[in-house]
Design a protein around this motif. Structure first.
Motif, PDB file in Angstrom:
ATOM      1  N   LEU A 130       1.767   2.485   6.524  1.00  0.00           N
ATOM      2  CA  LEU A 130       1.851   1.020   6.451  1.00  0.00           C
ATOM      3  C   LEU A 130       0.679   0.365   7.186  1.00  0.00           C
ATOM      4  CD1 LEU A 130       5.663   0.353   6.884  1.00  0.00           C
ATOM      5  CD2 LEU A 130       4.251  -0.288   4.923  1.00  0.00           C
ATOM      6  N   ARG A 131       0.321   0.898   8.346  1.00  0.00           N
ATOM      7  CA  ARG A 131      -0.830   0.350   9.084  1.00  0.00           C
ATOM      8  C   ARG A 131      -2.116   0.531   8.268  1.00  0.00           C
ATOM      9  NH1 ARG A 131       1.951   2.778  13.331  1.00  0.00           N
ATOM     10  NH2 ARG A 131       0.610   4.598  13.251  1.00  0.00           N
ATOM     11  N   TYR A 132      -2.287   1.698   7.673  1.00  0.00           N
ATOM     12  CA  TYR A 132      -3.462   1.960   6.845  1.00  0.00           C
ATOM     13  C   TYR A 132      -3.488   1.013   5.644  1.00  0.00           C
ATOM     14  CZ  TYR A 132      -6.663   4.473   3.777  1.00  0.00           C
ATOM     15  OH  TYR A 132      -7.682   4.798   2.934  1.00  0.00           O
ATOM     16  N   GLY A 133      -2.350   0.830   5.010  1.00  0.00           N
ATOM     17  CA  GLY A 133      -2.252  -0.095   3.883  1.00  0.00           C
ATOM     18  C   GLY A 133      -2.562  -1.524   4.289  1.00  0.00           C
ATOM     19  N   PHE A 134      -2.133  -1.907   5.482  1.00  0.00           N
ATOM     20  CA  PHE A 134      -2.420  -3.251   5.979  1.00  0.00           C
ATOM     21  C   PHE A 134      -3.916  -3.447   6.180  1.00  0.00           C
ATOM     22  CE2 PHE A 134      -3.171  -6.209   9.471  1.00  0.00           C
ATOM     23  CZ  PHE A 134      -2.578  -7.348   8.957  1.00  0.00           C
ATOM     24  N   VAL A 135      -4.560  -2.441   6.725  1.00  0.00           N
ATOM     25  CA  VAL A 135      -6.012  -2.541   6.936  1.00  0.00           C
ATOM     26  C   VAL A 135      -6.734  -2.632   5.590  1.00  0.00           C
ATOM     27  CG1 VAL A 135      -8.024  -1.341   7.869  1.00  0.00           C
ATOM     28  CG2 VAL A 135      -5.929  -1.411   9.182  1.00  0.00           C
ATOM     29  N   LEU A 136      -6.255  -1.906   4.604  1.00  0.00           N
ATOM     30  CA  LEU A 136      -6.881  -1.963   3.277  1.00  0.00           C
ATOM     31  C   LEU A 136      -6.664  -3.315   2.594  1.00  0.00           C
ATOM     32  CD1 LEU A 136      -6.130   1.441   1.499  1.00  0.00           C
ATOM     33  CD2 LEU A 136      -8.367   0.521   2.089  1.00  0.00           C
ATOM     34  N   THR A 137      -5.434  -3.796   2.612  1.00  0.00           N
ATOM     35  CA  THR A 137      -5.086  -4.966   1.808  1.00  0.00           C
ATOM     36  C   THR A 137      -5.184  -6.283   2.540  1.00  0.00           C
ATOM     37  OG1 THR A 137      -2.732  -4.843   2.352  1.00  0.00           O
ATOM     38  CG2 THR A 137      -3.490  -3.596   0.419  1.00  0.00           C
ATOM     39  N   GLY A 138      -4.940  -6.260   3.836  1.00  0.00           N
ATOM     40  CA  GLY A 138      -4.986  -7.502   4.608  1.00  0.00           C
ATOM     41  C   GLY A 138      -3.648  -8.209   4.714  1.00  0.00           C
ATOM     42  N   ASP A 193       1.481  -6.356   0.417  1.00  0.00           N
ATOM     43  CA  ASP A 193       0.687  -5.470  -0.435  1.00  0.00           C
ATOM     44  C   ASP A 193       0.623  -4.065   0.169  1.00  0.00           C
ATOM     45  OD1 ASP A 193       0.260  -7.493  -2.240  1.00  0.00           O
ATOM     46  OD2 ASP A 193      -1.728  -8.020  -1.455  1.00  0.00           O
ATOM     47  N   ALA A 194       0.594  -3.991   1.508  1.00  0.00           N
ATOM     48  CA  ALA A 194       0.573  -2.689   2.171  1.00  0.00           C
ATOM     49  C   ALA A 194       1.842  -1.906   1.845  1.00  0.00           C
ATOM     50  CB  ALA A 194       0.436  -2.864   3.682  1.00  0.00           C
ATOM     51  N   ALA A 195       2.984  -2.575   1.889  1.00  0.00           N
ATOM     52  CA  ALA A 195       4.244  -1.902   1.573  1.00  0.00           C
ATOM     53  C   ALA A 195       4.268  -1.433   0.117  1.00  0.00           C
ATOM     54  CB  ALA A 195       5.418  -2.838   1.851  1.00  0.00           C
ATOM     55  N   ASP A 196       3.723  -2.255  -0.781  1.00  0.00           N
ATOM     56  CA  ASP A 196       3.653  -1.851  -2.190  1.00  0.00           C
ATOM     57  C   ASP A 196       2.775  -0.620  -2.371  1.00  0.00           C
ATOM     58  OD1 ASP A 196       5.298  -3.952  -2.879  1.00  0.00           O
ATOM     59  OD2 ASP A 196       3.668  -5.236  -3.604  1.00  0.00           O
ATOM     60  N   LEU A 197       1.627  -0.605  -1.682  1.00  0.00           N
ATOM     61  CA  LEU A 197       0.727   0.550  -1.764  1.00  0.00           C
ATOM     62  C   LEU A 197       1.416   1.814  -1.256  1.00  0.00           C
ATOM     63  CD1 LEU A 197      -2.864  -0.487  -0.604  1.00  0.00           C
ATOM     64  CD2 LEU A 197      -2.194   0.445  -2.798  1.00  0.00           C
ATOM     65  N   VAL A 198       2.088   1.703  -0.120  1.00  0.00           N
ATOM     66  CA  VAL A 198       2.762   2.873   0.452  1.00  0.00           C
ATOM     67  C   VAL A 198       3.841   3.375  -0.496  1.00  0.00           C
ATOM     68  CG1 VAL A 198       4.264   3.656   2.330  1.00  0.00           C
ATOM     69  CG2 VAL A 198       2.256   2.270   2.842  1.00  0.00           C
ATOM     70  N   GLN A 199       4.617   2.463  -1.035  1.00  0.00           N
ATOM     71  CA  GLN A 199       5.690   2.862  -1.938  1.00  0.00           C
ATOM     72  C   GLN A 199       5.144   3.598  -3.161  1.00  0.00           C
ATOM     73  OE1 GLN A 199       8.110  -0.380  -3.286  1.00  0.00           O
ATOM     74  NE2 GLN A 199       9.540   0.944  -4.340  1.00  0.00           N
ATOM     75  N   THR A 201      -5.602   8.835   0.229  1.00  0.00           N
ATOM     76  CA  THR A 201      -6.537   8.780  -0.892  1.00  0.00           C
ATOM     77  C   THR A 201      -5.902   8.055  -2.074  1.00  0.00           C
ATOM     78  OG1 THR A 201      -7.606  10.825  -0.187  1.00  0.00           O
ATOM     79  CG2 THR A 201      -7.917  10.177  -2.475  1.00  0.00           C
ATOM     80  N   THR A 202      -4.643   8.358  -2.332  1.00  0.00           N
ATOM     81  CA  THR A 202      -3.926   7.677  -3.414  1.00  0.00           C
ATOM     82  C   THR A 202      -3.862   6.180  -3.153  1.00  0.00           C
ATOM     83  OG1 THR A 202      -2.607   9.650  -3.834  1.00  0.00           O
ATOM     84  CG2 THR A 202      -1.732   7.564  -4.663  1.00  0.00           C
ATOM     85  N   MET A 203      -3.590   5.799  -1.905  1.00  0.00           N
ATOM     86  CA  MET A 203      -3.525   4.376  -1.563  1.00  0.00           C
ATOM     87  C   MET A 203      -4.876   3.696  -1.775  1.00  0.00           C
ATOM     88  SD  MET A 203      -1.108   4.585   1.820  1.00  0.00           S
ATOM     89  CE  MET A 203      -1.367   2.894   2.302  1.00  0.00           C
ATOM     90  N   ALA A 204      -5.946   4.342  -1.362  1.00  0.00           N
ATOM     91  CA  ALA A 204      -7.278   3.756  -1.545  1.00  0.00           C
ATOM     92  C   ALA A 204      -7.592   3.587  -3.025  1.00  0.00           C
ATOM     93  CB  ALA A 204      -8.335   4.624  -0.864  1.00  0.00           C
ATOM     94  N   ARG A 205      -7.263   4.581  -3.820  1.00  0.00           N
ATOM     95  CA  ARG A 205      -7.534   4.494  -5.260  1.00  0.00           C
ATOM     96  C   ARG A 205      -6.669   3.433  -5.936  1.00  0.00           C
ATOM     97  NH1 ARG A 205      -8.374  10.936  -6.399  1.00  0.00           N
ATOM     98  NH2 ARG A 205     -10.478  11.008  -5.502  1.00  0.00           N
ATOM     99  N   LEU A 206      -5.417   3.325  -5.530  1.00  0.00           N
ATOM    100  CA  LEU A 206      -4.555   2.281  -6.084  1.00  0.00           C
ATOM    101  C   LEU A 206      -5.088   0.892  -5.720  1.00  0.00           C
ATOM    102  CD1 LEU A 206      -1.032   3.785  -5.334  1.00  0.00           C
ATOM    103  CD2 LEU A 206      -1.993   3.327  -7.598  1.00  0.00           C
TER     104      LEU A 206
END
Length: 165
Positions: free
Chosen positions: A19-27, A31-37, A62-67
């Protein structure tokens, strides 16, 4: 349905970090929760293979970054308006003293933000970033340079405005 051994434990241990990684990616946390899911759904399908050969956390990131990148590729085809609606939201993740940095990072274009996150948060090399994002290493360097220039200029201007108040 019989769960694969270890998947539930992986999810329990890694969800906060993802979730923290997703937050850094998306802001933003939504959106971070959606990416993680979505990344965990894809990881579940590949769990027997990934568990034996690779690092499941690396696969998920890697999957999160590509998504995340696929989102901006889709948005390129969208019709953009001249005036975006005003958005006010309060983030729960970053501490208050770092809020200015998070705001400036969120203001960067998606590709620059993704390159900076992968370089400084994930500590990937330019070649690894290029592979994850599907761009050339030269593009990685130029996006990182442009993103850092924007951050430097906006952050160096910020203290001066606060002092004059």
């Amino acid at each position: 349905m019989d769960d694969e051994p270890g998947f539930d434990g992986f999810v329990a241990e890694q969800t906060d970090a993802l979730l923290r990684y997703g937050f850094v990616l998306t802001g933003n946390p939504h959106d971070a929760a959606d990416l993680v899911q979505e990344a965990l759904v894809r990881l579940r399908g590949a769990w027997p293979r990934v568990r034996r050969k690779d690092s499941p956390q690396s696969y998920a990131r890697t999957t999160m970054a590509r998504l995340h990148i696929s989102v901006w590729r889709r948005r390129r085809r969208e019709q953009l308006t001249g005036e975006p609606p005003d958005r006010v939201h309060h983030e729960v993740f970053p501490p208050d003293e770092d809020q200015g940095l998070w705001d400036e990072l969120a203001a960067l274009p998606r590709r620059q933000r993704a390159v900076l996150v992968l370089r400084y948060y994930e500590q990937l090399s330019d070649a690894e970033i290029a592979k994850v994002l599907g761009i050339s290493p030269g593009t990685v360097r130029s996006q990182a340079s442009r993103g850092l220039d924007k951050l430097r200029s906006s952050l160096s201007a910020s203290p001066a405005t606060h002092r004059s108040v």
